[in-house]
Design a protein around this motif. Structure first.
Motif, PDB file in Angstrom:
ATOM      1  N   LEU A 156      -3.076  16.733  67.690  1.00  0.00           N
ATOM      2  CA  LEU A 156      -2.442  16.046  68.810  1.00  0.00           C
ATOM      3  C   LEU A 156      -0.932  15.953  68.587  1.00  0.00           C
ATOM      4  O   LEU A 156      -0.472  15.585  67.510  1.00  0.00           O
ATOM      5  CB  LEU A 156      -3.035  14.638  68.955  1.00  0.00           C
ATOM      6  N   GLY A 157      -0.178  16.347  69.591  1.00  0.00           N
ATOM      7  CA  GLY A 157       1.275  16.277  69.504  1.00  0.00           C
ATOM      8  C   GLY A 157       1.939  17.575  69.124  1.00  0.00           C
ATOM      9  O   GLY A 157       3.157  17.631  68.990  1.00  0.00           O
ATOM     10  N   ASP A 190       1.920  11.367  65.193  1.00  0.00           N
ATOM     11  CA  ASP A 190       0.751  11.895  64.498  1.00  0.00           C
ATOM     12  C   ASP A 190       1.246  12.741  63.323  1.00  0.00           C
ATOM     13  O   ASP A 190       1.201  13.943  63.338  1.00  0.00           O
ATOM     14  CB  ASP A 190      -0.104  12.746  65.443  1.00  0.00           C
ATOM     15  N   TRP A 191       1.737  12.052  62.269  1.00  0.00           N
ATOM     16  CA  TRP A 191       2.416  12.734  61.165  1.00  0.00           C
ATOM     17  C   TRP A 191       1.413  13.458  60.270  1.00  0.00           C
ATOM     18  O   TRP A 191       0.228  13.226  60.295  1.00  0.00           O
ATOM     19  CB  TRP A 191       3.224  11.736  60.349  1.00  0.00           C
ATOM     20  N   PHE A 192       1.939  14.345  59.472  1.00  0.00           N
ATOM     21  CA  PHE A 192       1.164  15.018  58.444  1.00  0.00           C
ATOM     22  C   PHE A 192       2.079  15.241  57.248  1.00  0.00           C
ATOM     23  O   PHE A 192       3.299  15.121  57.356  1.00  0.00           O
ATOM     24  CB  PHE A 192       0.608  16.356  58.934  1.00  0.00           C
ATOM     25  N   CYS A 193       1.475  15.513  56.095  1.00  0.00           N
ATOM     26  CA  CYS A 193       2.255  15.714  54.886  1.00  0.00           C
ATOM     27  C   CYS A 193       2.340  17.188  54.537  1.00  0.00           C
ATOM     28  O   CYS A 193       1.380  17.925  54.710  1.00  0.00           O
ATOM     29  CB  CYS A 193       1.637  14.948  53.712  1.00  0.00           C
ATOM     30  N   GLU A 194       3.485  17.595  54.042  1.00  0.00           N
ATOM     31  CA  GLU A 194       3.711  18.975  53.629  1.00  0.00           C
ATOM     32  C   GLU A 194       3.430  19.054  52.131  1.00  0.00           C
ATOM     33  O   GLU A 194       4.200  18.565  51.310  1.00  0.00           O
ATOM     34  CB  GLU A 194       5.152  19.368  53.934  1.00  0.00           C
ATOM     35  N   CYS A 195       2.297  19.640  51.774  1.00  0.00           N
ATOM     36  CA  CYS A 195       1.802  19.570  50.401  1.00  0.00           C
ATOM     37  C   CYS A 195       2.443  20.638  49.511  1.00  0.00           C
ATOM     38  O   CYS A 195       2.720  21.743  49.960  1.00  0.00           O
ATOM     39  CB  CYS A 195       0.282  19.748  50.364  1.00  0.00           C
ATOM     40  N   LYS A 198       5.265  23.788  67.588  1.00  0.00           N
ATOM     41  CA  LYS A 198       6.088  23.059  68.548  1.00  0.00           C
ATOM     42  C   LYS A 198       5.588  21.622  68.691  1.00  0.00           C
ATOM     43  O   LYS A 198       4.390  21.387  68.828  1.00  0.00           O
ATOM     44  CB  LYS A 198       6.039  23.743  69.910  1.00  0.00           C
ATOM     45  N   ALA A 199       6.517  20.677  68.671  1.00  0.00           N
ATOM     46  CA  ALA A 199       6.173  19.272  68.913  1.00  0.00           C
ATOM     47  C   ALA A 199       6.215  19.004  70.410  1.00  0.00           C
ATOM     48  O   ALA A 199       7.145  19.438  71.103  1.00  0.00           O
ATOM     49  CB  ALA A 199       7.149  18.354  68.183  1.00  0.00           C
ATOM     50  N   VAL A 200       5.197  18.331  70.931  1.00  0.00           N
ATOM     51  CA  VAL A 200       5.140  18.024  72.367  1.00  0.00           C
ATOM     52  C   VAL A 200       4.835  16.542  72.552  1.00  0.00           C
ATOM     53  O   VAL A 200       4.148  15.928  71.732  1.00  0.00           O
ATOM     54  CB  VAL A 200       4.064  18.874  73.082  1.00  0.00           C
ATOM     55  N   THR A 201       5.381  15.982  73.635  1.00  0.00           N
ATOM     56  CA  THR A 201       5.082  14.602  74.032  1.00  0.00           C
ATOM     57  C   THR A 201       4.087  14.645  75.172  1.00  0.00           C
ATOM     58  O   THR A 201       4.319  15.308  76.185  1.00  0.00           O
ATOM     59  CB  THR A 201       6.365  13.871  74.472  1.00  0.00           C
ATOM     60  N   ILE A 202       2.968  13.946  75.029  1.00  0.00           N
ATOM     61  CA  ILE A 202       1.876  14.023  76.003  1.00  0.00           C
ATOM     62  C   ILE A 202       1.808  12.736  76.807  1.00  0.00           C
ATOM     63  O   ILE A 202       1.698  11.642  76.240  1.00  0.00           O
ATOM     64  CB  ILE A 202       0.533  14.263  75.280  1.00  0.00           C
TER      65      ILE A 202
END
Length: 495
Positions: A348-349, A23-28, A357-361
């Protein structure tokens, strides 16, 4: 993962670095928002009449007005008889007027003009007054003519393609209010006369005699906001600060002087140029201690700490990027103001106080508040819908699965699997009224038992099976298709 995005309004091409999570996002970069950093305050084109829109913050814009317009949104006409230039603004742009090209400058030109200086020391240091030229390549050279101010002196430079001629005046007498300048060139020899000073001359090196300039002639500044785009030798760090007027020229000694422009005296275009002696700030009343910034004909409010908006009339929220210090919520999360501070809603994630923190669900846990849910893209469930899931409830009430035509009070067609007072309910509407099926027994709502449920409908006929105990709807007819458009929500629903 790297995404490329061509920024609007002639901005540079940015490279946005994205996380490699699913569930990526961009760093603007600054002033851009959105999942792909595609939005800024200029997205909705708030400026009128061909103004240049500059994003001052992700949600606020400044309008740099075209020639003949002024005001916050450049919606007010202005009559200019003596052009006033503000130099380089805080965004790096200069105010300028551009006139149509003068193709007969090749072997002779002579200009005369008048100017007054703004009352600050920077107006004398390194300021462009008049420019015509282009960057040459190879044998074409860097032909140009330029007039400017440097360290209190007027300077006339030109390049015919074989080297730069430089002619300086004496230092300006700052007791003089209106300064007069005459400058020109005949083949390799140039001259410059300022006020009552003696005439200065100079010659360009090399054998070339003709000036190849067919571009527009700029007064007060330049339409590009980086000096490096000008030929070497013609660069000045800032635009002119003050008024330039009565600009005239001739291309032969035996001709009369004439006004620039076609028709005479009319520029082709310009930016942030005001009328000498007039400031648009008289019409702009910044509130709450804000300061009106006069940039020629362009104007905006510089707001003090804690305020924002066109007139500094809106308070800065703790979640606004303008807030000092800015919120610490990680990119992709949502900052929610609280009476004492803020909280971060995590996508999510991610997890943690700031969603850092990145988590695996594997088995998702839902907290029961409005920000706790997952969604999946719509799928084909029009004629037949079957849901199978396991759940371990901690509350007797809550949404298990939901999808609808609209996320509003008037949802239209919908299907909802939920807990109501400990019972599992399947509710759906195909357009002819709600259908409701309820389990025979209550679930364990204290988190000690995993329950299995299969529910859905085929046409208008619904079914519900909780822990192998089945409930069927006893209907004989009705509408048979479910028309939904929203995502399929699990554990809750997007507010």
């Amino acid at each position: 993962m790297v995404h490329f995005h061509l920024c609007p309004n002639d901005a540079s091409l940015y490279v946005y670095t994205c996380s490699d999570a699913e569930d990526w996002f961009c760093e603007c970069p600054p002033l851009y928002t959105g999942r792909l950093c595609q939005f800024n305050a200029c997205e909705r084109n708030p400026c009128g009449h061909g103004a240049t829109c500059i994003p001052k913050s992700p949600l606020e814009a400044v309008c740099l007005c075209p020639y003949g317009r002024q005001g916050l949104l450049c919606d007010e006409p202005i009559n200019i008889t003596r052009a006033r230039f503000s130099g380089s603004d805080e965004f790096g742009y200069t105010s300028f007027v551009a006139y149509s090209s003068i193709p007969s400058l090749s072997f002779f030109y002579e200009f005369k003009l008048k100017f007054t200086l703004a009352n600050n020391s920077s107006s004398l240091k390194d300021n462009l007054m008049l420019f015509a030229g282009h960057k040459g390549q190879g044998d074409d050279g860097d032909d140009f003519l330029v007039l400017g101010l440097r360290n209190g002196r007027v300077v006339h430079r030109f390049n015919l393609g074989s080297g730069v001629a430089v002619i300086f005046s004496d230092r300006l007498n700052l007791q003089t209010n209106i300064h007069t300048v005459t400058f020109g060139r005949s083949k390799r020899t140039g001259w410059l006369k300022v006020d009552g000073q003696r005439n200065r001359t100079g010659s360009s090196p090399g054998p070339l005699l003709g000036l190849n300039v067919f571009n527009q002639l700029f007064v007060g500044g330049y339409n590009e906001y980086t000096p490096e785009l000008l030929p070497l030798g013609s660069r000045f760090r800032n635009g002119f600060q003050g008024c330039i007027f009565d600009v005239q020229f001739r291309t032969r000694r035996d001709r009369k002087f004439q006004m620039l422009g076609q028709p005479a005296g009319h520029p082709a275009f310009g930016r942030s140029v005001g009328q000498c002696g007039v400031t648009p700030c008289v019409h702009v009343h910044c509130r709450n201690g804000g300061t009106c910034v006069d940039s020629g004909s362009s104007v905006y409010c510089q707001c003090p700490f804690g305020w924002k908006g066109a007139l500094c009339s809106e308070t800065v929220s703790v979640c606004d990027v303008e807030h000092t210090p800015p919120p610490l919520c990680a990119h992709g999360s949502t900052c929610i103001p609280l009476p004492n501070g803020y909280t971060c809603q995590c996508p999510l994630g991610t997890a943690g106080l700031y969603c850092e923190k990145a988590v695996t669900i594997s088995d998702p846990f839902f907290s029961g508040n409005q920000s706790s849910w997952m969604s999946f893209p719509p799928m084909s469930i029009r004629h037949r819908t079957v849901l199978q899931l396991q759940f371990q409830p901690l509350s007797p009430d809550g949404i298990l699965v939901y999808t609808a035509q609209h996320l509003s009070a008037r949802s239209g067609d919908f299907l909802c699997l939920s807990l109501t007072s400990g019972f599992v309910q399947l509710r759906y509407n195909l357009g002819d009224g709600p259908h409701i099926l309820q389990s025979v027994e209550r679930v364990d709502s204290r988190g000690r038992t995993w329950h299995s449920v299969t529910a859905g409908r085929v046409g208008h006929q619904g079914f519900l099976n909780l822990d192998n105990k089945e409930t069927r709807e006893n209907v004989t007819g009705g509408m048979a298709t479910l028309d939904v458009a929203t995502d399929i929500f699990i554990g809750g629903c997007q507010p």
